[in-house]
Design a protein around this motif. Structure first.
Motif, PDB file in Angstrom:
ATOM      1  N   ASP A   1       0.811  -1.218   0.000  1.00  0.00           N
ATOM      2  CA  ASP A   1       0.000   0.000   0.000  1.00  0.00           C
ATOM      3  C   ASP A   1       0.847   1.273   0.000  1.00  0.00           C
ATOM      4  OD1 ASP A   1      -2.473   1.170  -0.165  1.00  0.00           O
ATOM      5  OD2 ASP A   1      -2.733   1.333   2.005  1.00  0.00           O
ATOM      6  N   GLN A   2       1.903   1.309  -0.854  1.00  0.00           N
ATOM      7  CA  GLN A   2       2.734   2.502  -0.918  1.00  0.00           C
ATOM      8  C   GLN A   2       2.039   3.647  -1.635  1.00  0.00           C
ATOM      9  OE1 GLN A   2       6.808   2.202  -2.044  1.00  0.00           O
ATOM     10  NE2 GLN A   2       7.246   0.510  -0.651  1.00  0.00           N
TER      11      GLN A   2
ATOM     12  N   MET B   1      -3.749   5.806  -5.945  1.00  0.00           N
ATOM     13  CA  MET B   1      -3.344   5.888  -7.344  1.00  0.00           C
ATOM     14  C   MET B   1      -1.881   5.493  -7.495  1.00  0.00           C
ATOM     15  SD  MET B   1      -3.823   8.985 -10.110  1.00  0.00           S
ATOM     16  CE  MET B   1      -2.551  10.071  -9.445  1.00  0.00           C
ATOM     17  N   MET B   2      -1.601   4.650  -8.474  1.00  0.00           N
ATOM     18  CA  MET B   2      -0.232   4.250  -8.742  1.00  0.00           C
ATOM     19  C   MET B   2       0.501   5.353  -9.497  1.00  0.00           C
ATOM     20  SD  MET B   2      -0.699   0.215  -9.684  1.00  0.00           S
ATOM     21  CE  MET B   2       1.081  -0.037  -9.753  1.00  0.00           C
TER      22      MET B   2
ATOM     23  N   ALA C   1       2.360   5.903 -15.882  1.00  0.00           N
ATOM     24  CA  ALA C   1       3.020   4.926 -16.737  1.00  0.00           C
ATOM     25  C   ALA C   1       4.432   5.366 -17.083  1.00  0.00           C
ATOM     26  CB  ALA C   1       2.193   4.709 -17.996  1.00  0.00           C
ATOM     27  N   ARG C   2       4.628   6.646 -17.324  1.00  0.00           N
ATOM     28  CA  ARG C   2       5.970   7.153 -17.661  1.00  0.00           C
ATOM     29  C   ARG C   2       6.945   6.903 -16.524  1.00  0.00           C
ATOM     30  NH1 ARG C   2       8.781  11.382 -16.277  1.00  0.00           N
ATOM     31  NH2 ARG C   2       7.014  12.365 -15.202  1.00  0.00           N
ATOM     32  N   ILE C   3       6.523   7.238 -15.296  1.00  0.00           N
ATOM     33  CA  ILE C   3       7.402   7.057 -14.138  1.00  0.00           C
ATOM     34  C   ILE C   3       7.719   5.581 -13.914  1.00  0.00           C
ATOM     35  CG2 ILE C   3       7.511   7.248 -11.622  1.00  0.00           C
ATOM     36  CD1 ILE C   3       5.971   9.888 -11.874  1.00  0.00           C
ATOM     37  N   LEU C   4       6.710   4.720 -13.993  1.00  0.00           N
ATOM     38  CA  LEU C   4       6.929   3.291 -13.766  1.00  0.00           C
ATOM     39  C   LEU C   4       7.802   2.682 -14.860  1.00  0.00           C
ATOM     40  CD1 LEU C   4       3.393   2.121 -12.547  1.00  0.00           C
ATOM     41  CD2 LEU C   4       5.486   2.298 -11.178  1.00  0.00           C
ATOM     42  N   ALA C   5       7.550   3.071 -16.105  1.00  0.00           N
ATOM     43  CA  ALA C   5       8.342   2.522 -17.215  1.00  0.00           C
ATOM     44  C   ALA C   5       9.810   2.900 -17.061  1.00  0.00           C
ATOM     45  CB  ALA C   5       7.790   3.021 -18.546  1.00  0.00           C
TER      46      ALA C   5
END
Length: 262
Positions: free
Chosen positions: A21-22, A27-28, A31-35
């Protein structure tokens, strides 16, 4: 070649953002940050997130982002429903299971229900009493019993009852379509709720036990034939072939908070 396989990245995202649960806002990261963080393409990431969404772990909201989905009582219901429909499970089997589960849930609800829990139970019971047709009454009935499980404050019991919710809803349609079963069973909802409000677990269990045993005397031959056959017959007779039990069940519980406590 990406640093992660799809399964590895799915496991990483699940552990970090869903189980731990970070994402405090729900909201996750984008997509740009995760990629960029995991060294994968956005297309690769979208495929991974799509897999998590199919598992019911996240929900993509167009124009807003990807949100961690709260665990819900119905999450396991579809798989259990499909499995048991392939078996020879009967109303007798389901009612035996419900007696073991719901006598415990109602006992704990009588000890632990909050004011909010009781208020939701009262809303569900009023909706049941006010209903003038079978489907509306069944929706309120399943909400009432699900809310009792929620009032235990025990996430394991919530999941256990949630797993049989679809089957329970089907058997409720059978009970509520039978004037004799309905006449005997409906008043006991009030006895159950009064015992919960009075914080009297023994009376709550006694009322629930009586409520669940009624089918033994009223179902006749339906008690020992496959539950899927009984449910299919009642659904076809009452609604035709177009109804989706899962959609109806989702609608039945949408006005109540059925998220499992974290």
């Amino acid at each position: 070649m990406p640093a992660y396989s799809q399964d590895e990245l799915a496991s990483e995202l699940t552990n970090k953002y869903i189980l731990n649960d970070q994402s405090s806002s729900g909201m996750m990261p984008s997509a740009r940050i995760l990629a960029e963080k995991y060294g994968v393409s956005r297309l690769f990431l979208r495929e991974v997130l799509a897999g998590l969404q199919r598992q019911g772990l996240v929900k993509a909201v167009p124009g807003r982002g990807v949100f961690v989905r709260k665990p819900h009582m119905l999450d396991t219901a579809k798989n259990v429903h499909t499995t048991l429909r392939q078996s020879a499970a009967t109303a007798r089997h389901l009612i035996e299971a419900r007696i073991n589960i719901e006598e415990q849930t109602v006992r704990l609800a009588a000890l632990r229900a909050t004011d909010e829990d009781i208020a939701q139970l009262e809303v569900a019971l009023k909706s049941f009493d006010d209903a003038t047709e079978l489907l509306a009454r069944a929706k309120s009935d399943i909400a009432f019993h699900s809310l009792i499980a929620k009032a235990t404050q025990n996430p394991v019991l919530q999941v256990v009852f949630g797993s049989i919710t679809t089957l329970t809803f089907e058997i409720m349609l059978r009970s509520l379509a039978d004037a004799k079963t309905m006449a005997q069973g409906a008043p006991l909802h009030h006895s159950i709720l009064q015992a919960i409000k009075a914080k009297d677990p023994d009376k709550a269990v006694a009322a629930m036990c009586k409520h669940l045993h009624i089918a033994e005397d009223t179902y006749e031959s339906d008690f020992d034939i496959p539950l899927s056959d009984v449910a299919d017959r009642v659904i076809k007779q009452s609604f035709g072939a177009s109804i989706s039990i899962h959609e109806v069940l989702d609608a039945a519980l949408k006005d109540y908070s059925m998220d499992i406590l974290r």
